[in-house]
Design a protein around this motif. Structure first.
Motif, PDB file in Angstrom:
ATOM      1  N   MET A   1       0.793  -1.290   0.118  1.00  0.00           N
ATOM      2  CA  MET A   1       0.027  -0.038   0.223  1.00  0.00           C
ATOM      3  C   MET A   1       1.058   1.079   0.023  1.00  0.00           C
ATOM      4  N   LYS A   2       0.427   1.736  -1.461  1.00  0.00           N
ATOM      5  CA  LYS A   2       1.272   3.449  -1.117  1.00  0.00           C
ATOM      6  C   LYS A   2       0.759   4.617  -0.141  1.00  0.00           C
ATOM      7  N   TYR A   3       1.640   5.088   0.905  1.00  0.00           N
ATOM      8  CA  TYR A   3       1.379   6.044   1.576  1.00  0.00           C
ATOM      9  C   TYR A   3       1.451   7.768   1.010  1.00  0.00           C
ATOM     10  N   LEU A   4       1.071   8.526   1.507  1.00  0.00           N
ATOM     11  CA  LEU A   4       1.580  10.044   1.059  1.00  0.00           C
ATOM     12  C   LEU A   4       2.241  10.403   2.939  1.00  0.00           C
ATOM     13  N   PHE A   5       3.431  11.119   2.782  1.00  0.00           N
ATOM     14  CA  PHE A   5       4.671  11.226   3.500  1.00  0.00           C
ATOM     15  C   PHE A   5       4.278  13.271   2.994  1.00  0.00           C
ATOM     16  N   ALA A   6       4.027  13.690   4.132  1.00  0.00           N
ATOM     17  CA  ALA A   6       4.849  15.164   4.231  1.00  0.00           C
ATOM     18  C   ALA A   6       5.619  15.251   5.210  1.00  0.00           C
ATOM     19  N   PHE A   7       6.292  16.510   4.995  1.00  0.00           N
ATOM     20  CA  PHE A   7       7.544  16.508   6.148  1.00  0.00           C
ATOM     21  C   PHE A   7       7.834  18.353   5.698  1.00  0.00           C
ATOM     22  N   ILE A   8       7.311  18.095   7.310  1.00  0.00           N
ATOM     23  CA  ILE A   8       6.900  20.039   8.350  1.00  0.00           C
ATOM     24  C   ILE A   8       8.210  20.048   8.268  1.00  0.00           C
ATOM     25  N   GLY A   9       9.167  21.570   7.744  1.00  0.00           N
ATOM     26  CA  GLY A   9      10.701  21.659   8.456  1.00  0.00           C
ATOM     27  C   GLY A   9      11.511  20.434   7.344  1.00  0.00           C
ATOM     28  N   PHE A  10      12.026  20.626   6.265  1.00  0.00           N
ATOM     29  CA  PHE A  10      13.409  20.256   5.399  1.00  0.00           C
ATOM     30  C   PHE A  10      14.324  20.383   5.500  1.00  0.00           C
ATOM     31  N   GLY A  11      15.239  20.651   7.105  1.00  0.00           N
ATOM     32  CA  GLY A  11      16.622  20.632   7.210  1.00  0.00           C
ATOM     33  C   GLY A  11      17.183  19.349   6.452  1.00  0.00           C
ATOM     34  N   GLU A  12      18.120  19.043   6.853  1.00  0.00           N
ATOM     35  CA  GLU A  12      19.549  18.207   6.779  1.00  0.00           C
ATOM     36  C   GLU A  12      18.885  16.083   7.292  1.00  0.00           C
ATOM     37  N   THR A  30       5.972  14.874   0.009  1.00  0.00           N
ATOM     38  CA  THR A  30       6.044  16.502  -0.772  1.00  0.00           C
ATOM     39  C   THR A  30       6.663  16.599   0.934  1.00  0.00           C
ATOM     40  N   ALA A  31       7.004  18.059   0.961  1.00  0.00           N
ATOM     41  CA  ALA A  31       7.295  18.501   1.928  1.00  0.00           C
ATOM     42  C   ALA A  31       7.034  20.179   2.159  1.00  0.00           C
ATOM     43  N   ASP A  62      -1.854  23.272   2.406  1.00  0.00           N
ATOM     44  CA  ASP A  62      -1.191  22.125   0.744  1.00  0.00           C
ATOM     45  C   ASP A  62      -0.703  20.899   1.370  1.00  0.00           C
ATOM     46  N   ALA A  63       0.128  21.243   1.861  1.00  0.00           N
ATOM     47  CA  ALA A  63       1.669  19.560   2.660  1.00  0.00           C
ATOM     48  C   ALA A  63       0.763  18.862   3.547  1.00  0.00           C
ATOM     49  N   TYR A  64       0.269  19.074   4.337  1.00  0.00           N
ATOM     50  CA  TYR A  64      -0.748  18.091   5.265  1.00  0.00           C
ATOM     51  C   TYR A  64      -2.138  17.743   4.985  1.00  0.00           C
ATOM     52  N   ARG A  65      -2.147  18.595   3.750  1.00  0.00           N
ATOM     53  CA  ARG A  65      -3.900  18.605   3.374  1.00  0.00           C
ATOM     54  C   ARG A  65      -4.621  16.379   3.272  1.00  0.00           C
ATOM     55  N   ASN A  66      -3.251  16.472   2.912  1.00  0.00           N
ATOM     56  CA  ASN A  66      -4.338  14.847   1.692  1.00  0.00           C
ATOM     57  C   ASN A  66      -3.222  13.767   2.263  1.00  0.00           C
ATOM     58  N   ALA A  67      -2.270  14.316   3.372  1.00  0.00           N
ATOM     59  CA  ALA A  67      -0.706  13.197   4.616  1.00  0.00           C
ATOM     60  C   ALA A  67      -1.644  12.426   4.638  1.00  0.00           C
ATOM     61  N   ASP A  68      -1.279  10.830   4.399  1.00  0.00           N
ATOM     62  CA  ASP A  68      -1.587   9.924   5.165  1.00  0.00           C
ATOM     63  C   ASP A  68      -0.893  10.345   6.814  1.00  0.00           C
ATOM     64  N   ILE A  86      -1.085  22.252  13.232  1.00  0.00           N
ATOM     65  CA  ILE A  86      -1.770  21.088  12.761  1.00  0.00           C
ATOM     66  C   ILE A  86      -2.741  20.186  13.198  1.00  0.00           C
ATOM     67  N   LEU A  87      -2.529  19.515  14.467  1.00  0.00           N
ATOM     68  CA  LEU A  87      -3.493  18.880  14.721  1.00  0.00           C
ATOM     69  C   LEU A  87      -4.620  19.185  14.751  1.00  0.00           C
ATOM     70  N   PRO A  88      -5.040  20.074  14.964  1.00  0.00           N
ATOM     71  CA  PRO A  88      -6.846  20.210  15.684  1.00  0.00           C
ATOM     72  C   PRO A  88      -7.049  20.089  13.931  1.00  0.00           C
ATOM     73  N   ASN A  89      -6.024  20.281  12.801  1.00  0.00           N
ATOM     74  CA  ASN A  89      -6.896  20.240  11.390  1.00  0.00           C
ATOM     75  C   ASN A  89      -7.022  19.199  10.528  1.00  0.00           C
ATOM     76  N   LEU A  90      -6.252  18.324  10.969  1.00  0.00           N
ATOM     77  CA  LEU A  90      -6.214  16.663  10.599  1.00  0.00           C
ATOM     78  C   LEU A  90      -7.396  16.323  10.529  1.00  0.00           C
ATOM     79  N   VAL A  91      -7.755  14.936   9.760  1.00  0.00           N
ATOM     80  CA  VAL A  91      -9.178  14.302   9.941  1.00  0.00           C
ATOM     81  C   VAL A  91      -8.868  12.909  10.322  1.00  0.00           C
ATOM     82  N   SER A  92      -9.714  12.264  10.506  1.00  0.00           N
ATOM     83  CA  SER A  92      -9.672  10.595  10.835  1.00  0.00           C
ATOM     84  C   SER A  92      -8.592  10.127   9.912  1.00  0.00           C
TER      85      SER A  92
END
Length: 304
Positions: A1-12, A30-31, A62-68, A86-92
């Protein structure tokens, strides 16, 4: 199964983990980094994103909206505030994952933030050097989202372990390991540098190099921790003498001073009589004894 990973912060760290995951075939990444449009720092962020072949989301939403899985890799100083945005805006079904080198209390605070039903949280302790290990850097995971994240992340040749612990447990493992791994080199510096100045470094290395040759750290602790309790008074005097010697040569002796202070505290607890000369409690028995005494001290202080 493929998942969408969204990185918040794209440092080293995020860059290196992403690079490893892309090498394993994960293409749904995405990041977003708040500095990505900065005229100076943004250049490196964009170059790294282009190098590993991922897109930078134009906004945080846009980064976290559709991320698993929403992976926070910012800074311990802002981890709670980032999660709160972020947390309060995520969905089940979405899982918020914190991989910052934060304290267990920060992870507990994040776990208590308001979120919709079905939104999970995973606390991840990263136990190694990410630039070297990339996505295969050893990790521990805890919290109600740990199983979901381990199942997804584990598909990509990674090294992650789910702990039977609430959020904060994984970060606690990282923090308490740091007490040991970051403290030991400082101890070596305080011992080896003055020894070199005195002209006896080779002898000190010879005296210490086989400390763990025929035993691991647990076996070492089994044999030495109880003796530290029993002989704390004498060893406190020796530690003070060591500190004075180091300082008399013009070197810092903060480790030895701290050791002497701790040994004096242990001596005041009279473990020598409480344990007795014929008992040799192991590591876990000693730790349990110290835990009980600390708990009693806290209760006495609260009732004073």
């Amino acid at each position: 199964m493929k998942y969408l990973f969204a990185f918040i912060g794209f440092g080293e760290a995020a860059y290196n983990i992403t690079k490893g995951l892309r090498g394993e075939g994960l293409d749904s990444i995405t990041a977003y980094d708040m500095m990505q449009d900065d005229p100076v720092r943004g250049k490196l962020i964009r170059e790294r994103a282009d190098e590993v072949g991922i897109s930078l989301a134009p906004t945080l939403e846009d980064a976290y909206r559709n991320a698993d899985f929403v992976l926070s890799m910012n800074s311990p100083a802002v981890c709670v505030s980032v999660a709160n945005g972020i947390l309060p805006n995520l969905v089940s079904g979405q899982v918020y994952v914190d991989l910052n080198s934060s304290s267990p209390t920060d992870m507990t605070e994040i776990d208590k933030l308001p979120r919709q039903e079905g939104v999970l949280f995973c606390d991840v302790g990263v136990l190694g050097m990410v630039p070297a290990g990339k996505h295969r850097t050893k990790m521990y995971a805890s919290g109600d989202g740990a199983e979901a994240f381990c199942n997804a992340y584990g598909q990509y040749n990674t090294v992650i372990k789910k702990l039977d612990a609430p959020a904060g447990g994984a970060s606690a493992c990282k923090m308490f390991k740091s007490v040991f791994s970051k403290g030991l080199p400082q101890l070596l510096i305080e011992s080896y540098v003055p020894a070199a100045a005195y002209g006896v470094l080779d002898y000190i290395i010879d005296l210490t190099k086989n400390t763990f040759k025929d035993r691991n750290i647990e076996e070492f602790a089994d044999k030495t921790l109880y003796r530290t309790l029993v002989h704390a008074e004498r060893r406190a005097v020796e530690a003070e003498a060591a500190a004075k010697t180091v300082e008399s040569m013009g070197y810092d002796a903060s480790i030895s001073h701290a050791t002497a202070k701790k040994l004096k505290q242990l001596a005041a607890c009279n473990y020598k009589d409480r344990i007795g000369p014929n008992e040799e409690p192991d590591l876990r028995a000693v730790v349990d004894l110290l835990l009980k005494d600390t708990k009693m001290e806290k209760e006495d202080a609260a009732n004073a």
